[in-house]
Design a protein around this motif. Structure first.
Motif, PDB file in Angstrom:
ATOM      1  N   TYR A   1      -6.626 -29.640  55.188  1.00  0.00           N
ATOM      2  CA  TYR A   1      -6.012 -29.861  53.886  1.00  0.00           C
ATOM      3  C   TYR A   1      -5.724 -28.511  53.228  1.00  0.00           C
ATOM      4  N   ALA A   2      -4.644 -28.466  52.453  1.00  0.00           N
ATOM      5  CA  ALA A   2      -4.303 -27.231  51.750  1.00  0.00           C
ATOM      6  C   ALA A   2      -5.244 -26.954  50.596  1.00  0.00           C
ATOM      7  N   THR A   3      -5.985 -27.969  50.160  1.00  0.00           N
ATOM      8  CA  THR A   3      -6.840 -27.779  48.994  1.00  0.00           C
ATOM      9  C   THR A   3      -7.969 -28.794  49.000  1.00  0.00           C
ATOM     10  N   LEU A   4      -8.935 -28.579  48.119  1.00  0.00           N
ATOM     11  CA  LEU A   4     -10.057 -29.494  47.977  1.00  0.00           C
ATOM     12  C   LEU A   4      -9.607 -30.828  47.393  1.00  0.00           C
ATOM     13  N   HIS A   5     -10.414 -31.864  47.640  1.00  0.00           N
ATOM     14  CA  HIS A   5     -10.161 -33.150  47.001  1.00  0.00           C
ATOM     15  C   HIS A   5     -10.223 -32.978  45.486  1.00  0.00           C
ATOM     16  N   GLY A   6      -9.247 -33.560  44.802  1.00  0.00           N
ATOM     17  CA  GLY A   6      -9.204 -33.472  43.353  1.00  0.00           C
ATOM     18  C   GLY A   6      -8.488 -32.250  42.823  1.00  0.00           C
TER      19      GLY A   6
END
Length: 394
Positions: free
Chosen positions: A224-229
């Motif tokens: 994923y490009a970023t954390l969840h949220g």
């Protein structure tokens, strides 16, 4: 070519890689689109320029440079949502291919074709998405170009990513890699209006906990490009930060040489290298540390083999940092022309950034010349994942 493919090896055997690449920037029913909706769930969502460029760059890399002798590229399908649609130029043949629109019906159909092509024990599936994403609860939904076409059930215009990943446990492909370059932030407006009953279309049913009898175990990696949220970040008119870091990483920064003479990129080293780039001011600029890439519940396995030595990111600067604006930097290697960064010309803005280079694997000599009495020298060993060199005052 069949279906949505822009690359197809008619001689590909069961041990092949099959890629599905989706980039959505033009959204018909979002603000700025051809038919913007008044649906309250669309508030705050806009058109994007980065995803189609990012998807084109990733598709080009897969066709032109991706290498795994054990699982060569067998096919690549490409779907785009672009303001001005254009053909995809095959990087090896120069042939132009029409590109299908990234509507939800096309995405679902492309997923089914892709799954069927890779339905072999020795196959590898590669999924890439860049565009709008939202999180409703703990799951991520990826928005197709015609999101909000169905005002009664807007999520019919989204792909439920976790549902897709779970469903592909019913595909025989023993290795599956997912790149999700999309926001994973919650949408309060969308959540209030649609709830959480529907998270998007699920083209393939499956149970992530139980692999069908007779199938080889599945190794999967999700980057994923970023954390969840959290949000991810595109750059207007350029490939996204995550995709740029991904492509630099597979060029060498994510490689390791632990066996024989081959440099290999694994899903684990890839996550590590992308993280380095996202935190590097000379690479990310004002977006430094703005997003944190995540490798969630993933296996670590070889994804790509370099055809030769790696290209390594190197950052050269002075201590104190203010000396960067005064220095002429020189990098030397036997048999190569000197690389130089001159100091700013009179009247130019001072450049306090480090000198960013991408150097072939090897040893180099570096100078920072600040004046007749201040010449700073050192050597560096350019090897993955990266190298920092800061030259202090004598």
């Amino acid at each position: 070519m069949a279906g949505f493919t822009v690359h197809l090896d008619e001689n590909a055997g069961p041990a092949s890689t099959h890629a599905l690449v989706i980039g959505v920037g033009a959204y018909t029913h979002l603000q700025g689109g051809a038919s913007p909706t008044a649906h309250p769930g669309a508030v705050g969502m806009r058109q994007l320029t980065s995803p189609p460029l990012s998807a084109r760059r990733f598709a080009t890399w897969m066709i032109d440079k991706y290498h795994d002798a054990g699982r060569p590229l067998g096919s690549l399908a490409l779907l785009l949502g672009e303001e001005v649609p254009g053909p995809f130029v095959h990087p090896r043949t120069g042939a132009e291919h029409a590109v299908a629109a990234a509507t939800i019906d096309n995405i679902v159909a492309a997923v089914l074709e892709w799954k069927d092509r890779g339905d072999h024990d020795q196959a590898r599936l590669v999924f890439y998405f860049c565009g709008h994403g939202v999180s409703l609860g703990f799951d991520t939904s990826l928005l197709a170009s015609d999101m909000f076409a169905d005002l009664n059930s807007p999520m019919n215009g989204a792909l439920h990513f976790e549902g897709l990943k779970r469903g592909l446990n019913s595909c025989r492909a023993g290795q599956q890699v997912f790149f999700v370059d999309a926001c994973r932030a919650g949408s309060d407006a969308l959540g209030r209006t649609v709830g959480g009953a529907s998270l998007g279309r699920v083209p393939v049913d499956g149970n992530e906990m139980f692999r069908p009898e007779g199938f080889v175990p599945r190794e999967h990696a999700v980057l994923y490009a970023t954390l969840h949220g959290e949000e991810t970040f595109g750059r207007a008119g350029e490939a996204s930060l995550f995709t740029s870091a991904l492509l630099q990483s597979v060029d060498g920064a994510a490689s390791e040489n632990t066996e024989g003479h081959v440099w290999r990129v694994t899903t684990g080293t890839l996550t590590h290298a992308i993280g380095h780039f996202m935190k590097e001011p000379a690479f990310a600029g004002t977006l430094t540390n703005a997003a944190v890439p995540v490798n969630s519940e993933s296996f670590d396995f070889v994804f790509h083999e370099l055809p030769g030595d790696p290209i390594v990111p190197v950052y050269i600067g002075c201590l104190p940092q203010t000396d960067n604006a005064l220095a002429e930097f020189v990098c030397r290697h036997p048999g190569q022309d000197d690389r130089r960064r001159p100091p700013p010309a009179a009247g130019d803005e001072p450049d306090l950034t480090e000198w960013s280079l991408f150097l072939p694997f090897g040893q180099y000599e570096v100078e920072a010349v600040l004046g007749p009495g201040d010449v700073r020298r050192d050597g560096l060993d350019a090897r993955p994942p990266l190298f920092h060199l800061r030259l202090a005052r004598p």
